[in-house]
Write a protein that holds these residues in place. Structure first.
Motif, PDB file in Angstrom:
ATOM      1  N   TYR A 190       0.885  -1.226   0.015  1.00 11.75           N
ATOM      2  CA  TYR A 190       0.102   0.032   0.039  1.00 11.75           C
ATOM      3  C   TYR A 190       0.887   1.245  -0.054  1.00 11.75           C
ATOM      4  N   ASN A 236      -3.679   3.238  -0.779  1.00 13.52           N
ATOM      5  CA  ASN A 236      -4.127   2.465  -1.982  1.00 13.52           C
ATOM      6  C   ASN A 236      -3.159   1.367  -2.343  1.00 13.52           C
ATOM      7  N   ARG A 237      -3.721   0.480  -3.257  1.00  9.29           N
ATOM      8  CA  ARG A 237      -3.086  -0.968  -3.160  1.00  9.29           C
ATOM      9  C   ARG A 237      -1.849  -0.750  -4.261  1.00  9.29           C
TER      10      ARG A 237
END
Length: 98
Positions: A7, A12-13
């Motif tokens: 992340y 966010n990935r």
């Protein structure tokens, strides 16, 4: 959630590929900054020359004269360095690095 998920700072990935590309970019940036700094410090040392002749002068006076003739500044602890000690110096067109 998979074990290999990464992340970013926003939560966010990120894929492994993006993470590795980011590491590579940051490594190259740090390397380039180091090289530029090294080149700049070498060129300054090679061009600065001193002309100084003092007899029975204090170390503090010698350092002050060197500061006036160059772009170098000395920082020292008066308790650790005996700046009142008398010295004789003679530099004629001498490089700082010598």
């Amino acid at each position: 959630m998979k074990k290999n998920d990464f992340y970013d700072s926003g939560g966010n990935r990120m894929s492994i590929l993006k993470k590795n590309l980011l590491k590579m970019k940051l490594t190259i940036l740090a390397f380039l900054i180091s090289v530029v700094q090294l080149i700049a410090s070498q060129s300054q040392a090679q061009t600065t020359r001193l002309n100084l002749s003092l007899k029975d002068a204090t170390v503090e006076d010698v350092l002050m004269k060197i500061e006036k003739q160059s772009n170098y500044y000395f920082i020292y602890n008066r308790e650790a360095v005996n700046v009142s000690r008398k010295v004789d110096v003679s530099f004629v067109d001498q490089k700082i690095t010598d």
